[in-house]
Design a protein around this motif. Structure first.
Motif: not given
Length: 101
Positions: A10-11, A13-18, A50-51
């Motif tokens: 999940l981490y 995925q979040i960083v990749g999206s950003m 990240a959040k």
């Protein structure tokens, strides 16, 4: 004391999206670069950072570099450069910067 295991996938995925968002929002580059350094072994503090970046993105959806679908003949061209941390990496002495044309 029990260590809480974070969801690495999940981490990532979040960083990749950003990282993808940095194409249209260069102001995210420094923060996303920082949280990207901890993709292999993220801690709770990295997830919280990240959040916080996601909350920033949510609050600034109307800002950014917008790419038009069709080019017009009488179009203005914008070129920009940003040095977001003024050579803040004390270890390697590198600067985090962004250029767009």
């Amino acid at each position: 004391m029990k260590m809480v295991r974070l969801d690495d996938t999940l981490y990532k995925q979040i960083v990749g999206s950003m990282r993808f968002l940095c194409n249209s929002k260069p102001d995210l580059s420094y923060g996303v670069g920082l949280v990207s350094r901890f993709m292999c072994n993220p801690k709770k503090s990295h997830t919280l950072a990240a959040k916080r970046l996601l909350r920033y993105v949510q609050g600034t959806t109307h800002y950014g570099v917008f790419f038009p679908v069709k080019r017009q003949e009488a179009e203005l061209e914008m070129v920009g450069f940003a040095d977001s941390d003024y050579s803040g990496d004390l270890v390697e002495g590198k600067s985090t910067s962004e250029y767009f044309n």
